[in-house]
Motif scaffolding. Structure first.
Motif, PDB file in Angstrom:
ATOM      1  N   VAL A   1       0.836  -1.201   0.000  1.00  0.00           N
ATOM      2  CA  VAL A   1       0.000   0.000   0.000  1.00  0.00           C
ATOM      3  C   VAL A   1       0.867   1.246   0.000  1.00  0.00           C
ATOM      4  CG1 VAL A   1      -1.658   1.331   1.343  1.00  0.00           C
ATOM      5  CG2 VAL A   1      -1.967  -1.130   1.083  1.00  0.00           C
ATOM      6  N   ARG A   2       1.898   1.246   0.826  1.00  0.00           N
ATOM      7  CA  ARG A   2       2.773   2.417   0.902  1.00  0.00           C
ATOM      8  C   ARG A   2       3.453   2.679  -0.441  1.00  0.00           C
ATOM      9  NH1 ARG A   2       7.746   4.115   1.504  1.00  0.00           N
ATOM     10  NH2 ARG A   2       8.573   2.013   1.235  1.00  0.00           N
ATOM     11  N   ARG A   3       3.990   1.629  -1.039  1.00  0.00           N
ATOM     12  CA  ARG A   3       4.670   1.788  -2.331  1.00  0.00           C
ATOM     13  C   ARG A   3       3.676   2.173  -3.430  1.00  0.00           C
ATOM     14  NH1 ARG A   3       8.492  -3.595  -2.817  1.00  0.00           N
ATOM     15  NH2 ARG A   3       9.694  -3.323  -0.882  1.00  0.00           N
ATOM     16  N   GLY A   4       2.522   1.516  -3.434  1.00  0.00           N
ATOM     17  CA  GLY A   4       1.534   1.815  -4.466  1.00  0.00           C
ATOM     18  C   GLY A   4       1.047   3.244  -4.399  1.00  0.00           C
ATOM     19  N   LEU A   5       0.805   3.726  -3.193  1.00  0.00           N
ATOM     20  CA  LEU A   5       0.345   5.105  -3.028  1.00  0.00           C
ATOM     21  C   LEU A   5       1.449   6.087  -3.404  1.00  0.00           C
ATOM     22  CD1 LEU A   5      -2.269   6.458  -2.132  1.00  0.00           C
ATOM     23  CD2 LEU A   5      -1.312   6.672   0.159  1.00  0.00           C
ATOM     24  N   ALA A   6       2.689   5.763  -3.022  1.00  0.00           N
ATOM     25  CA  ALA A   6       3.805   6.647  -3.358  1.00  0.00           C
ATOM     26  C   ALA A   6       4.007   6.730  -4.864  1.00  0.00           C
ATOM     27  CB  ALA A   6       5.083   6.152  -2.680  1.00  0.00           C
ATOM     28  N   SER A   7       3.764   5.617  -5.574  1.00  0.00           N
ATOM     29  CA  SER A   7       3.998   5.581  -7.022  1.00  0.00           C
ATOM     30  C   SER A   7       2.878   6.237  -7.819  1.00  0.00           C
ATOM     31  CB  SER A   7       4.163   4.132  -7.485  1.00  0.00           C
ATOM     32  OG  SER A   7       5.278   3.527  -6.861  1.00  0.00           O
ATOM     33  N   THR A   8       1.669   6.257  -7.276  1.00  0.00           N
ATOM     34  CA  THR A   8       0.524   6.735  -8.064  1.00  0.00           C
ATOM     35  C   THR A   8      -0.077   8.041  -7.560  1.00  0.00           C
ATOM     36  OG1 THR A   8      -1.013   5.410  -6.722  1.00  0.00           O
ATOM     37  CG2 THR A   8      -0.113   4.373  -8.693  1.00  0.00           C
ATOM     38  N   ALA A   9       0.319   8.495  -6.370  1.00  0.00           N
ATOM     39  CA  ALA A   9      -0.348   9.661  -5.774  1.00  0.00           C
ATOM     40  C   ALA A   9      -0.224  10.897  -6.649  1.00  0.00           C
ATOM     41  CB  ALA A   9       0.216   9.937  -4.383  1.00  0.00           C
ATOM     42  N   ARG A  10       0.993  11.152  -7.155  1.00  0.00           N
ATOM     43  CA  ARG A  10       1.188  12.368  -7.948  1.00  0.00           C
ATOM     44  C   ARG A  10       0.371  12.347  -9.229  1.00  0.00           C
ATOM     45  NH1 ARG A  10       5.976  13.017 -10.086  1.00  0.00           N
ATOM     46  NH2 ARG A  10       5.761  15.266 -10.319  1.00  0.00           N
ATOM     47  N   ILE A  11       0.364  11.196  -9.889  1.00  0.00           N
ATOM     48  CA  ILE A  11      -0.338  11.145 -11.164  1.00  0.00           C
ATOM     49  C   ILE A  11      -1.852  11.123 -10.959  1.00  0.00           C
ATOM     50  CG2 ILE A  11      -0.338   8.638 -11.399  1.00  0.00           C
ATOM     51  CD1 ILE A  11       0.267  11.276 -14.138  1.00  0.00           C
ATOM     52  N   ILE A  12      -2.325  10.440  -9.897  1.00  0.00           N
ATOM     53  CA  ILE A  12      -3.767  10.450  -9.606  1.00  0.00           C
ATOM     54  C   ILE A  12      -4.210  11.854  -9.214  1.00  0.00           C
ATOM     55  CG2 ILE A  12      -5.507   9.674  -7.942  1.00  0.00           C
ATOM     56  CD1 ILE A  12      -4.318   6.907  -8.090  1.00  0.00           C
ATOM     57  N   THR A  13      -3.364  12.554  -8.444  1.00  0.00           N
ATOM     58  CA  THR A  13      -3.701  13.927  -8.067  1.00  0.00           C
ATOM     59  C   THR A  13      -3.788  14.824  -9.302  1.00  0.00           C
ATOM     60  OG1 THR A  13      -2.600  13.652  -5.922  1.00  0.00           O
ATOM     61  CG2 THR A  13      -2.972  15.905  -6.690  1.00  0.00           C
ATOM     62  N   ALA A  14      -2.821  14.663 -10.215  1.00  0.00           N
ATOM     63  CA  ALA A  14      -2.857  15.459 -11.448  1.00  0.00           C
ATOM     64  C   ALA A  14      -4.093  15.127 -12.274  1.00  0.00           C
ATOM     65  CB  ALA A  14      -1.589  15.206 -12.262  1.00  0.00           C
ATOM     66  N   ALA A  15      -4.394  13.819 -12.391  1.00  0.00           N
ATOM     67  CA  ALA A  15      -5.562  13.409 -13.166  1.00  0.00           C
ATOM     68  C   ALA A  15      -6.847  13.960 -12.550  1.00  0.00           C
ATOM     69  CB  ALA A  15      -5.624  11.888 -13.240  1.00  0.00           C
ATOM     70  N   ALA A  16      -6.960  13.872 -11.221  1.00  0.00           N
ATOM     71  CA  ALA A  16      -8.153  14.388 -10.549  1.00  0.00           C
ATOM     72  C   ALA A  16      -8.252  15.903 -10.695  1.00  0.00           C
ATOM     73  CB  ALA A  16      -8.129  13.997  -9.072  1.00  0.00           C
ATOM     74  N   ALA A  17      -7.099  16.591 -10.619  1.00  0.00           N
ATOM     75  CA  ALA A  17      -7.116  18.048 -10.786  1.00  0.00           C
ATOM     76  C   ALA A  17      -7.626  18.426 -12.171  1.00  0.00           C
ATOM     77  CB  ALA A  17      -5.713  18.613 -10.560  1.00  0.00           C
ATOM     78  N   ILE A  18      -7.215  17.663 -13.186  1.00  0.00           N
ATOM     79  CA  ILE A  18      -7.715  17.921 -14.543  1.00  0.00           C
ATOM     80  C   ILE A  18      -9.220  17.724 -14.589  1.00  0.00           C
ATOM     81  CG2 ILE A  18      -7.701  17.040 -16.911  1.00  0.00           C
ATOM     82  CD1 ILE A  18      -4.717  16.401 -16.478  1.00  0.00           C
ATOM     83  N   MET A  19      -9.685  16.610 -14.023  1.00  0.00           N
ATOM     84  CA  MET A  19     -11.126  16.333 -14.009  1.00  0.00           C
ATOM     85  C   MET A  19     -11.897  17.462 -13.327  1.00  0.00           C
ATOM     86  SD  MET A  19     -12.270  13.330 -15.213  1.00  0.00           S
ATOM     87  CE  MET A  19     -11.725  11.689 -15.639  1.00  0.00           C
ATOM     88  N   VAL A  20     -11.442  17.842 -12.136  1.00  0.00           N
ATOM     89  CA  VAL A  20     -12.162  18.854 -11.354  1.00  0.00           C
ATOM     90  C   VAL A  20     -12.215  20.177 -12.115  1.00  0.00           C
ATOM     91  CG1 VAL A  20     -12.084  20.244  -9.253  1.00  0.00           C
ATOM     92  CG2 VAL A  20     -11.682  17.785  -9.120  1.00  0.00           C
ATOM     93  N   LEU A  21     -11.075  20.599 -12.666  1.00  0.00           N
ATOM     94  CA  LEU A  21     -11.044  21.875 -13.382  1.00  0.00           C
ATOM     95  C   LEU A  21     -11.898  21.830 -14.646  1.00  0.00           C
ATOM     96  CD1 LEU A  21      -7.269  22.793 -12.968  1.00  0.00           C
ATOM     97  CD2 LEU A  21      -9.224  23.860 -11.837  1.00  0.00           C
TER      98      LEU A  21
END
Length: 751
Positions: free
Chosen positions: A644-664
């Motif tokens: 979980v720690r590794r998976g979140l560390a590897s995907t958090a930045r890209i998921i955050t960017a993807a979600a930011a695009i969606m929200v905007l």
């Protein structure tokens, strides 16, 4: 003791020496990479041809939500069959004057304008207020004329010149205004600047994430090809499945969001493979460009296909509503999503072939990083894992608190009373509501194909019903086989008392007076009420079907009953929270003016129907990308906590960017005029924001920490039944309680 054996690649050994991925996706990616000129040429030709055909021969929009077996649909059918003079769309000309309308000069101006309007194309009849009883107010300062068209839905080309004539005629103590559904459509078009602003927002977010103009351009180019192809396709599809005018806007929003996101995930995985894995910056220590492309498509591309399929499956759940226009919109949005999926796994590999190792060229200073690993996300995951109960309780409490207002949500359709105050449609509503009462905009047409004498008794009973202002005389059709009258309520379309009145008339007043004769309550207001009732009745079935189908997709991908069920529950919480925020902003009016809503109003009936399946599909996207990465780490030897720690560390930045695009992207619709589309965008933006923050960053790591090895529980019989069972999965490397890697059957995988 035997040395510990793991599947991890030695750091000093180039990743390209490992065995190459195999399978259909690998062959597809390799073929598109090697034949990139041909792939790009095919996409250019196909997209250009579809754009020319689609927008040149686009089908007309359809806004008739009265279909089905509802009582208002039966009433409409009788009116069309027996009252030909009522066929065709209508407009309403309102006039108010300082002097009485009977004044000679005022009457001359009114009749001059009516003559000009009656001569306009497609106008077949004008009900002159001077010759039609009841169309001049008691104080004789306000009146209206009903203008009937030969078109079932008056086109914008017809309405726009009429609006210009009405505006020019006003002045000198006489004010004219033109209203009607067609006027609303012209003054509040579903489109606007939102798509362009959304695209600009996506550019900014990707630039901040990647820091490279070239890396930014690939996701956007891929998404635009997919969206253009999809939108052109749905314009042609409209000839077979007529759809409302908001359909292209909804499809474009969804396509832009998922299209950029899907390409973003693949490009991120490509860069990671090219640089030798997360956290490594030496561009020549990783895979060569072709193999990096194959790795990206077989990992992130596979997740894209599953995620996109979930969106399509979720949209297909709308067919349970048995409403043709909703079916058409669902199909159109699905076509756009499918087009973006196809672009992501075919066009993008070809574009990556052109980019090669230059993916990070044209870098901007201070932006982006080559490494995809986020130390901050890893530390955050560790914090949540140390306090999982607090994280779970706090996150769930916030979502439940936001969801509570949804219990009072009312459904309806926007009308002239909710239009911006500077529009002709609202001016018409205000003038007639002040002079004739708010129920003037909510007429109930009561019709029967039986005895006119019986209908006269019904009219008398309706006229004495509380909540009814007036009724018109009973009118018999020219063929003598039907009769009708109109009841005007004391309350308007958006008032909660109006649906109650309709149900009271249908359930008690009319049945008692009709004595067994079939009498139907119809009209636009009754159609809206029937549609809202149908939504309230069928929405639970929609939720059940979408959740069930999505669970199957998640089970196939993550091969875990617990994770699939957890994802469904989390998405339901996010959806209910979004419904609650919509209720507070739109229906209660909190911050509504600041967000561009002219007045407090019910939630547009189709909005919650689309927010749920689309959100379910989009949230599953994030679940797929996060959990599939966690699963990779787990199958590679990490225990659940470390995975979980590794998976979140590897995907958090890209998921955050993807979600930011969606929200905007979704929030940009607040710049438009259509209140329904604005509600849709606001609801999805709130839901995606909650899903990417509270759900992905708090609830998921907290729950997975509490569940431990149970996260991966999958009964043996289900493991054998599900397709795509990985060969040798039960021999995968894992770690025991002491952290040592061991081999053998995984007891956590089978209960």
């Amino acid at each position: 003791m035997r040395p510990r054996n793991t599947t991890q690649v030695r750091p000093e050994k180039p990743a390209r020496t490992a065995s190459a991925p195999a399978g259909p996706l690998a062959r597809l990616a390799g073929g598109c990479y090697r034949h990139r000129w041909l792939v790009v040429a095919c996409w250019l030709i196909a997209t250009s041809a579809l754009l020319v055909l689609g927008f040149r021969y686009a089908a007309a929009a359809d806004h008739d939500f009265s279909g089905g077996a509802s009582e208002s649909a039966h009433a409409q059918a009788l009116l069309r069959q027996h009252f030909a003079d009522q066929n065709g769309d209508t407009l309403t000309l309102a006039v108010t004057a300082k002097k009485p309308l009977t004044d000679r000069a005022v009457r001359a101006r009114v009749e001059s304008l009516l003559g000009a309007l009656s001569d306009a194309p497609h106008i077949v009849a004008v009900a002159d207020p001077y010759r039609t009883p009841g169309q001049i107010s008691g104080d004789r300062h306000t009146g209206y004329a009903t203008i009937r068209s030969s078109q079932d839905q008056i086109s914008a080309d017809t309405v726009t010149p009429l609006l210009d004539k009405v505006k020019r005629a006003s002045g000198g103590g006489v004010t004219f205004a033109l209203g009607g559904d067609a006027v609303l459509s012209v003054e509040q078009p579903p489109g606007g600047p939102s798509e362009g602003v959304g695209l600009l927002a996506a550019v900014i977010v990707i630039l901040i994430s990647f820091g490279s103009l070239l890396a930014m351009g690939l996701p956007l180019t891929t998404a635009l090809f997919g969206i253009g192809t999809g939108l052109a396709g749905i314009e042609l599809l409209g000839h077979l499945l007529p759809a409302p005018s908001f359909t292209p806007v909804v499809s474009a929003l969804i396509g832009l969001g998922v299209g950029v996101d899907y390409a973003l995930f693949i490009v991120t995985r490509y860069r990671e493979a090219l640089h030798g894995g997360a956290g490594r910056d030496a561009s020549h220590s990783g895979a060569d460009p072709e193999r990096a492309t194959v790795v990206a498509i077989t990992t992130a591309g596979r997740a894209v296909l599953f995620a996109g399929s979930t969106v399509v499956i979720a949209l297909a759940g709308l067919f349970v509503m048995q409403q043709p226009l909703l079916d058409a919109t669902a199909v159109a949005a699905s076509v756009t999503v499918l087009a973006t999926m196809a672009a992501a796994v075919t066009l993008l590999p070809a574009l990556l072939g052109f980019a090669g190792r230059n993916i990070d060229r044209l870098r901007l200073p201070y932006f982006g990083r080559t490494s995809t690993t986020s130390p901050l996300a890893a530390r955050w995951a560790g914090t949540i894992q140390r306090h999982p109960v607090i994280g779970l309780v706090a996150g769930a409490a916030v979502l439940l608190a936001l969801a509570v207002p949804a219990l009072s949500m009312r459904l309806g359709f926007a009308d002239a009373s909710t239009a911006p105050r500077d529009t002709s449609a609202y001016a018409t509503h205000r003038m007639l509501a002040d002079a004739f009462g708010p129920g003037r905009d909510a007429p109930l047409v009561i019709v029967t194909d039986g005895s006119a004498g019986t209908l006269r008794r019904v009219a008398a009973a309706v006229s004495h019903t509380p909540g009814v202002a007036t009724v018109t005389p009973v009118r018999t059709s020219a063929d003598g086989r039907a009769a009708e009258f109109v009841a005007i309520p004391t309350t308007g379309t958006q008032d909660a008392a109006t649906p109650k009145l309709v149900h009271r008339l249908r359930d008690s007043v009319i049945p008692r007076a009709a004595a067994g004769q079939r009498v139907y309550v119809g009209g636009p207001n009754a159609s809206t009420i029937d549609f809202a009732d149908s939504v309230a009745t069928r929405l639970p079935w929609l939720i059940a079907i979408v959740v069930s189908l999505s669970l199957v997709v998640l089970l196939v991908l993550v091969r875990s009953v617990v994770i699939a069920v957890k994802a469904a529950v989390m998405t339901l919480l996010s959806t209910l929270a979004a419904y609650g925020v919509l209720t507070v902003v739109v229906q209660w009016g909190w911050f509504g003016h600041a967000l561009g809503f002219a007045t407090a109003q019910p939630i547009t009936t189709w909005v919650p129907l689309f927010v749920f399946p689309i959100l379910f599909g989009l949230s599953t996207d994030y679940e797929v990308f996060l959990v599939s990465r966690i699963r990779e780490e787990y199958d590679g030897g990490a225990d659940t906590r470390e995975a979980v720690r590794r998976g979140l560390a590897s995907t958090a930045r890209i998921i955050t960017a993807a979600a930011a695009i969606m929200v905007l992207v979704f929030l940009t619709v607040l710049l438009g005029d259509d209140p329904a589309v604005k509600q849709f965008g606001l609801g999805l933006a709130v839901a995606v924001l909650l899903d990417a923050t509270l759900v992905r960053m708090v609830l998921v790591p907290a729950l997975m920490e509490l569940l431990g090895a149970a996260n991966w529980w999958l009964p043996r019989w289900l493991d054998r039944v599900l397709p795509g069972r990985p060969a040798g999965r039960n021999r995968a490397v894992r770690r025991n309680r002491d952290g040592a890697a061991v081999r053998g059957p995984d007891p956590a995988a089978h209960g």
